[in-house]
Design a protein around this motif. Structure first.
Motif, PDB file in Angstrom:
ATOM      1  N   THR A  71      30.910  71.588   9.729  1.00 24.92           N
ATOM      2  CA  THR A  71      31.781  71.379   8.564  1.00 24.92           C
ATOM      3  C   THR A  71      32.622  70.115   8.700  1.00 24.92           C
ATOM      4  O   THR A  71      33.278  69.712   7.735  1.00 24.92           O
ATOM      5  CB  THR A  71      32.700  72.591   8.371  1.00 24.92           C
ATOM      6  N   ARG A  72      32.616  69.475   9.852  1.00 27.18           N
ATOM      7  CA  ARG A  72      33.450  68.301  10.082  1.00 27.18           C
ATOM      8  C   ARG A  72      32.634  67.013  10.187  1.00 27.18           C
ATOM      9  O   ARG A  72      33.067  66.052  10.822  1.00 27.18           O
ATOM     10  CB  ARG A  72      34.291  68.483  11.351  1.00 27.18           C
ATOM     11  N   ILE A  73      31.451  67.007   9.609  1.00 28.96           N
ATOM     12  CA  ILE A  73      30.653  65.789   9.576  1.00 28.96           C
ATOM     13  C   ILE A  73      31.149  64.905   8.430  1.00 28.96           C
ATOM     14  O   ILE A  73      31.179  65.329   7.281  1.00 28.96           O
ATOM     15  CB  ILE A  73      29.160  66.114   9.400  1.00 28.96           C
ATOM     16  N   GLU A  74      31.523  63.680   8.754  1.00 27.04           N
ATOM     17  CA  GLU A  74      32.060  62.745   7.762  1.00 27.04           C
ATOM     18  C   GLU A  74      31.100  61.573   7.600  1.00 27.04           C
ATOM     19  O   GLU A  74      30.803  60.859   8.556  1.00 27.04           O
ATOM     20  CB  GLU A  74      33.431  62.241   8.211  1.00 27.04           C
ATOM     21  N   PHE A  75      30.610  61.380   6.401  1.00 23.84           N
ATOM     22  CA  PHE A  75      29.657  60.303   6.122  1.00 23.84           C
ATOM     23  C   PHE A  75      30.370  58.948   6.169  1.00 23.84           C
ATOM     24  O   PHE A  75      31.388  58.749   5.518  1.00 23.84           O
ATOM     25  CB  PHE A  75      29.008  60.517   4.760  1.00 23.84           C
ATOM     26  N   THR A  76      29.805  58.021   6.942  1.00 21.60           N
ATOM     27  CA  THR A  76      30.411  56.686   7.079  1.00 21.60           C
ATOM     28  C   THR A  76      29.428  55.559   6.791  1.00 21.60           C
ATOM     29  O   THR A  76      29.763  54.388   6.990  1.00 21.60           O
ATOM     30  CB  THR A  76      30.966  56.503   8.505  1.00 21.60           C
ATOM     31  N   GLY A  77      28.229  55.876   6.377  1.00 20.40           N
ATOM     32  CA  GLY A  77      27.252  54.835   6.072  1.00 20.40           C
ATOM     33  C   GLY A  77      26.732  54.158   7.323  1.00 20.40           C
ATOM     34  O   GLY A  77      26.413  54.811   8.319  1.00 20.40           O
ATOM     35  N   LEU A  78      26.681  52.840   7.301  1.00 27.21           N
ATOM     36  CA  LEU A  78      26.113  52.064   8.405  1.00 27.21           C
ATOM     37  C   LEU A  78      27.167  51.596   9.402  1.00 27.21           C
ATOM     38  O   LEU A  78      26.915  50.674  10.192  1.00 27.21           O
ATOM     39  CB  LEU A  78      25.365  50.845   7.851  1.00 27.21           C
ATOM     40  N   ASP A  79      28.334  52.230   9.394  1.00 31.94           N
ATOM     41  CA  ASP A  79      29.412  51.791  10.292  1.00 31.94           C
ATOM     42  C   ASP A  79      29.021  51.921  11.766  1.00 31.94           C
ATOM     43  O   ASP A  79      29.377  51.063  12.584  1.00 31.94           O
ATOM     44  CB  ASP A  79      30.680  52.601  10.023  1.00 31.94           C
ATOM     45  N   ASN A  80      28.320  53.004  12.114  1.00 26.84           N
ATOM     46  CA  ASN A  80      27.921  53.193  13.516  1.00 26.84           C
ATOM     47  C   ASN A  80      26.978  52.084  13.976  1.00 26.84           C
ATOM     48  O   ASN A  80      27.114  51.569  15.099  1.00 26.84           O
ATOM     49  CB  ASN A  80      27.251  54.548  13.699  1.00 26.84           C
ATOM     50  N   PHE A  81      26.045  51.707  13.114  1.00 31.18           N
ATOM     51  CA  PHE A  81      25.125  50.621  13.473  1.00 31.18           C
ATOM     52  C   PHE A  81      25.872  49.296  13.573  1.00 31.18           C
ATOM     53  O   PHE A  81      25.586  48.480  14.462  1.00 31.18           O
ATOM     54  CB  PHE A  81      24.005  50.521  12.430  1.00 31.18           C
ATOM     55  N   GLY A  82      26.833  49.073  12.679  1.00 32.86           N
ATOM     56  CA  GLY A  82      27.620  47.850  12.749  1.00 32.86           C
ATOM     57  C   GLY A  82      28.430  47.785  14.029  1.00 32.86           C
ATOM     58  O   GLY A  82      28.599  46.709  14.615  1.00 32.86           O
TER      59      GLY A  82
END
Length: 319
Positions: A71-82
């Motif tokens: 329940t605590r998964i937060e979508f951040t897009g491509l931030d991790n790859f950046g």
């Protein structure tokens, strides 16, 4: 003109052909259903343990998640790859660089040694004994292999430094010196993976027809020339399989790093697999670890394609 049952001669064979086609189609459908039934356990296993985790990893790579609470998964897009591919990130250098050096070094050593040993084994008596002897490191746990080599590398009482001291050479800090730590672990990885390569290569060597060597002897071919112009070209498919599997195993390796160096000293032996383990289980950054895993997957995929292209090109040149 009609037959006794009232049908014309042209329509009777047509009806018979339709009946045969219908029965053939039913038979093929039954065979297809039987095939899907027998394949279903494998497909179910494949879907549960490969497809679903892959989709979950892709989702995590685009999110921030601390683990164990969906329940605590937060979508951040491509931030991790950046973050991992940015200029100041340590993932590209030295971690990804170490991973490639580790893989290329281990595969090069293992491949050259395994080809030479397999070529010698096929010409010795008790071939099965020698294959078993070289295969023993494969059935030994990575923890045991790593700890044994740690004792061999010990600067104080290790066997290798003891032999160096006996001939007047000072002890080498194999695992504590940043310049020698990665090559030292590469040697262990190559040694530990050589058994499976030898097993496959000996089978490939025995599959080469002896008539090629007989024809070479009639033409006055030397042993080295026969090996270079007959053995290696005919062994190319086996070499390709061994190289691809060895590269995949080396690029994913991290257990040996944990046992021998824990990524040190000063990140000299930190590889992508070990860094993913640390990000997920030590720091709780599952999204970053998943992004690293997908980058590593892309690297493995590209290297595999390059190997396939290279061997196919060489095959076309020699054909």
């Amino acid at each position: 003109m009609t037959t006794l049952n009232g049908s014309s001669p042209a329509t009777a064979p047509t009806a018979s052909k339709r009946s045969r086609r219908g029965s053939l189609a039913k038979s093929r459908r039954r065979q297809a259903w039987a095939a899907w039934f027998f394949l279903s356990p494998t497909l179910l296993f494949f879907g549960i343990f490969l497809v679903l985790p892959l989709l979950f990893a892709i989702g995590l790579s685009l999110s921030v998640w601390g683990g164990f609470d969906l329940t605590r998964i937060e979508f951040t897009g491509l931030d991790n790859f950046g973050a991992i591919l940015s200029e100041g990130s340590s993932f590209v250098a030295p971690i990804l660089t170490n991973t490639l050096l580790f893989a290329f070094g281990a595969v090069a050593l293992a491949l050259v040694a395994s080809v030479a040993i397999a070529h010698a084994i096929t010409r010795l008596r008790f071939e099965g004994f020698w294959r078993t002897l070289y295969f023993l490191p494969i059935v030994t746990t990575v923890v045991a292999v790593g700890n044994i080599w740690k004792y061999l590398y010990e600067p104080g009482g290790g066997l290798i430094n003891g032999l160096l001291n006996a001939v007047g050479i000072s002890s080498v800090q194999f695992l504590s010196d940043p310049d020698t730590a990665l090559p030292s672990v590469v040697v262990v990885q190559a040694w530990a993976s050589i058994g499976s390569a030898i097993l496959i290569l000996t089978a490939g060597l025995k599959a080469i027809p002896h008539t090629y060597y007989e024809a070479g002897e009639l033409d006055g071919t030397t042993a080295w020339s026969a090996f270079w112009h007959i053995t290696l070209p005919l062994l190319r498919p086996t070499l390709l399989f061994v190289m691809i599997t060895q590269f995949i195993g080396a690029l994913q390796s991290f257990a040996l790093i944990i046992v021998m160096t824990s990524g040190g000293p000063a990140n000299a032996t930190n590889v992508a697999g070990f860094e993913m383990y640390q990000q997920a289980f030590r720091f709780g950054s599952w999204g970053v670890a998943s992004a690293m895993a997908l980058v590593l997957f892309a690297v493995i995929f590209v290297i595999t394609l390059l190997q396939l292209w290279f061997f196919r090109r060489k095959g076309e040149e020699t054909s």
